[in-house]
Design an enzyme around this catalytic site. Structure first.
Site, PDB file in Angstrom:
ATOM      1  N   SER A 219       2.819  -2.111  10.435  1.00  0.00           N
ATOM      2  CA  SER A 219       4.271  -2.178  10.670  1.00  0.00           C
ATOM      3  C   SER A 219       4.891  -3.530  10.309  1.00  0.00           C
ATOM      4  O   SER A 219       5.836  -3.981  10.955  1.00  0.00           O
ATOM      5  CB  SER A 219       4.610  -1.795  12.109  1.00  0.00           C
ATOM      6  OG  SER A 219       4.204  -0.464  12.358  1.00  0.00           O
TER       7      SER A 219
ATOM      8  N   GLU B 240      -7.319   4.890   7.412  1.00  0.00           N
ATOM      9  CA  GLU B 240      -7.062   6.304   7.107  1.00  0.00           C
ATOM     10  C   GLU B 240      -8.255   6.911   6.360  1.00  0.00           C
ATOM     11  O   GLU B 240      -8.571   8.085   6.526  1.00  0.00           O
ATOM     12  CB  GLU B 240      -5.761   6.431   6.300  1.00  0.00           C
ATOM     13  CG  GLU B 240      -4.548   6.181   7.192  1.00  0.00           C
ATOM     14  CD  GLU B 240      -3.355   5.563   6.505  1.00  0.00           C
ATOM     15  OE1 GLU B 240      -3.281   5.582   5.265  1.00  0.00           O
ATOM     16  OE2 GLU B 240      -2.479   5.030   7.223  1.00  0.00           O
TER      17      GLU B 240
ATOM     18  N   HIS C   2      -9.810   1.310   4.360  1.00  0.00           N
ATOM     19  CA  HIS C   2      -8.582   1.504   5.125  1.00  0.00           C
ATOM     20  C   HIS C   2      -8.875   2.473   6.281  1.00  0.00           C
ATOM     21  O   HIS C   2      -9.644   3.420   6.114  1.00  0.00           O
ATOM     22  CB  HIS C   2      -7.471   2.056   4.219  1.00  0.00           C
ATOM     23  CG  HIS C   2      -6.130   2.017   4.892  1.00  0.00           C
ATOM     24  ND1 HIS C   2      -5.756   2.968   5.816  1.00  0.00           N
ATOM     25  CD2 HIS C   2      -5.105   1.140   4.806  1.00  0.00           C
ATOM     26  CE1 HIS C   2      -4.539   2.659   6.271  1.00  0.00           C
ATOM     27  NE2 HIS C   2      -4.124   1.555   5.678  1.00  0.00           N
TER      28      HIS C   2
ATOM     29  N   GLU D 117      -6.106  -4.763  10.315  1.00  0.00           N
ATOM     30  CA  GLU D 117      -5.065  -3.770  10.586  1.00  0.00           C
ATOM     31  C   GLU D 117      -5.389  -3.014  11.870  1.00  0.00           C
ATOM     32  O   GLU D 117      -6.168  -2.045  11.845  1.00  0.00           O
ATOM     33  CB  GLU D 117      -4.992  -2.767   9.432  1.00  0.00           C
ATOM     34  CG  GLU D 117      -4.658  -3.393   8.097  1.00  0.00           C
ATOM     35  CD  GLU D 117      -4.003  -2.375   7.175  1.00  0.00           C
ATOM     36  OE1 GLU D 117      -2.870  -2.623   6.748  1.00  0.00           O
ATOM     37  OE2 GLU D 117      -4.611  -1.327   6.915  1.00  0.00           O
TER      38      GLU D 117
ATOM     39  N   GLY E 195       1.917   2.355  10.833  1.00  0.00           N
ATOM     40  CA  GLY E 195       2.861   3.454  10.697  1.00  0.00           C
ATOM     41  C   GLY E 195       3.513   3.860  12.010  1.00  0.00           C
ATOM     42  O   GLY E 195       4.152   4.900  12.103  1.00  0.00           O
TER      43      GLY E 195
ATOM     44  N   GLY F 281       2.473  -0.962   4.383  1.00  0.00           N
ATOM     45  CA  GLY F 281       2.602   0.437   4.006  1.00  0.00           C
ATOM     46  C   GLY F 281       4.062   0.832   3.828  1.00  0.00           C
ATOM     47  O   GLY F 281       4.680   0.590   2.790  1.00  0.00           O
ATOM     48  N   GLY F 282       4.634   1.416   4.868  1.00  0.00           N
ATOM     49  CA  GLY F 282       5.992   1.972   4.819  1.00  0.00           C
ATOM     50  C   GLY F 282       7.023   1.056   4.165  1.00  0.00           C
ATOM     51  O   GLY F 282       7.777   1.495   3.287  1.00  0.00           O
TER      52      GLY F 282
ATOM     53  N   ASN G 120       0.862  -1.175   0.000  1.00  0.00           N
ATOM     54  CA  ASN G 120       0.000   0.000   0.000  1.00  0.00           C
ATOM     55  C   ASN G 120       0.903   1.231   0.000  1.00  0.00           C
ATOM     56  O   ASN G 120       1.441   1.610   1.035  1.00  0.00           O
ATOM     57  CB  ASN G 120      -0.900  -0.034   1.250  1.00  0.00           C
ATOM     58  CG  ASN G 120      -1.794   1.179   1.346  1.00  0.00           C
ATOM     59  OD1 ASN G 120      -1.874   1.986   0.416  1.00  0.00           O
ATOM     60  ND2 ASN G 120      -2.474   1.331   2.475  1.00  0.00           N
ATOM     61  N   TRP G 121       1.075   1.810  -1.184  1.00  0.00           N
ATOM     62  CA  TRP G 121       1.981   2.960  -1.309  1.00  0.00           C
ATOM     63  C   TRP G 121       1.397   4.215  -0.659  1.00  0.00           C
ATOM     64  O   TRP G 121       2.115   5.193  -0.460  1.00  0.00           O
ATOM     65  CB  TRP G 121       2.276   3.256  -2.784  1.00  0.00           C
ATOM     66  CG  TRP G 121       3.151   2.260  -3.483  1.00  0.00           C
ATOM     67  CD1 TRP G 121       3.562   1.039  -3.014  1.00  0.00           C
ATOM     68  CD2 TRP G 121       3.744   2.396  -4.788  1.00  0.00           C
ATOM     69  NE1 TRP G 121       4.358   0.415  -3.953  1.00  0.00           N
ATOM     70  CE2 TRP G 121       4.485   1.225  -5.052  1.00  0.00           C
ATOM     71  CE3 TRP G 121       3.706   3.400  -5.772  1.00  0.00           C
ATOM     72  CZ2 TRP G 121       5.191   1.038  -6.243  1.00  0.00           C
ATOM     73  CZ3 TRP G 121       4.394   3.206  -6.952  1.00  0.00           C
ATOM     74  CH2 TRP G 121       5.139   2.042  -7.180  1.00  0.00           C
ATOM     75  N   LYS G 122       0.111   4.212  -0.398  1.00  0.00           N
ATOM     76  CA  LYS G 122      -0.585   5.396   0.145  1.00  0.00           C
ATOM     77  C   LYS G 122      -0.312   6.612  -0.754  1.00  0.00           C
ATOM     78  O   LYS G 122      -0.159   6.452  -1.964  1.00  0.00           O
ATOM     79  CB  LYS G 122      -0.175   5.636   1.603  1.00  0.00           C
ATOM     80  CG  LYS G 122      -0.361   4.378   2.457  1.00  0.00           C
ATOM     81  CD  LYS G 122      -0.254   4.611   3.932  1.00  0.00           C
ATOM     82  CE  LYS G 122      -0.468   3.293   4.663  1.00  0.00           C
ATOM     83  NZ  LYS G 122      -0.472   3.435   6.111  1.00  0.00           N
TER      84      LYS G 122
HETATM   85  P1  PGA Z   1       2.374   0.355   7.726  1.00  0.00           P
HETATM   86  O1  PGA Z   1       0.928   0.570   7.053  1.00  0.00           O
HETATM   87  O2  PGA Z   1       2.920  -0.935   7.180  1.00  0.00           O
HETATM   88  O3  PGA Z   1       3.171   1.544   7.335  1.00  0.00           O
HETATM   89  O4  PGA Z   1       2.135   0.260   9.213  1.00  0.00           O
HETATM   90  C1  PGA Z   1       0.074  -0.507   6.818  1.00  0.00           C
HETATM   91  C2  PGA Z   1      -1.210   0.001   6.192  1.00  0.00           C
HETATM   92  O5  PGA Z   1      -1.695   1.060   6.589  1.00  0.00           O
HETATM   93  O6  PGA Z   1      -1.769  -0.631   5.265  1.00  0.00           O
END
Ligand code: PGA
Length: 254
Positions: free
Chosen positions: A215, A99, A97, A169, A175, A236-237, A9-11
């Protein structure tokens, strides 16, 4: 065996040059997945076709959008519809998600509509659920996630939900560098599968891939993915670095 999936997930990250570099880096890693495994790349809308074109050489790689709108077309400036994504050959869409729930007021009801419009257009939703830190500390995370599933997902019939993808999640782990332990992930995944078994029976529940997100990195992926009810991760990251994400793909169960 249900699918094992490493989803990136590049966001809202990377400019066009950086996106190109990352795609090239991913190809250079030469990750060999096997049947029953998939890697999914959820990239920002402007890069969907670029990613599709660059990654088409690997039959286990698929492209995802990070969101879509509930309506199929019309005067909704700024939105992107499921039929548009389908016409671009996109396979998956991340739905719900945390967010999007937090910053764009998406609720369980809106998300049930998004799931329906995806299925109608033959797009595969990756449905995200998960609790906040306050809920975890209050000990009601199981009920909270059950309500998310009930209100957004469990209206589907058995044919629609067979082979579905859910991502658990916990918001406190996204994050933050604070990963749920493999044990905590397994516990919630088993709970989710239990809910699915009660509603749809064992065969259907066993066909559903439940990814863990929060994470995930190369250093912890193998342990988390090794748990019986964890079928990969939504990352994500760590998905913004080619060699790191390649290692995560290599950590999927075979
Ligand atoms: P993260 O994000 O790996 O940076 O914690 C995961 C996500 O939000 O899908």
């Amino acid at each position: 065996m249900r699918k094992q999936i490493a989803a990136a997930n590049w966001k809202m990250n990377l400019n066009l040059n950086e996106a190109n570099e990352l795609l090239k880096g991913l190809i250079a890693e030469n990750v060999e997945l096997s049947s029953g495994q998939e890697a999914v790349f959820a990239v920002p809308f402007p890069y969907l076709l670029l990613a599709k074109d660059n990654l088409k050489g690997n039959k286990y790689f698929f492209i995802a959008a990070q969101n879509c709108y509930i309506k199929e077309s019309g005067a909704f400036t700024g939105e992107v519809s499921a039929p548009m994504l389908a016409s671009c050959g996109i396979e998956y869409v991340i739905i719900g998600h945390s967010e999007r729930r937090e910053y764009f007021n998406e609720n369980n009801f809106t998300l049930s509509q998004k799931i329906d419009v995806c299925l109608k257009n033959k797009l595969k939703p990756i449905f995200c659920c998960g609790e906040s830190l306050a809920i975890r500390e209050g000990g009601t995370q199981n009920d909270y996630v059950e309500t998310q599933l009930k209100e957004s997902l469990l209206h589907l019939d058995a044919t629609e939900i067979k082979g579905f993808v859910i991502a658990y999640e916990p918001i406190w782990a996204i994050g933050t560098g604070k990963t749920a332990t493999a044990g905590q992930a397994q516990e919630m995944h088993a709970h989710i599968r239990h809910i699915l078994t009660e509603k749809y029976g064992n065969d259907i529940a066993q066909s559903i891939s439940i990814l863990y997100g929060g994470s995930v990195k190369a250093a912890n992926a193998k342990e988390i993915f090794g748990k019986p009810d964890v079928d990969g991760g939504l990352v994500g990251g760590a998905s913004l670095n080619a060699s790191e994400f390649a290692e995560i793909m290599r950590s999927l169960k075979k």
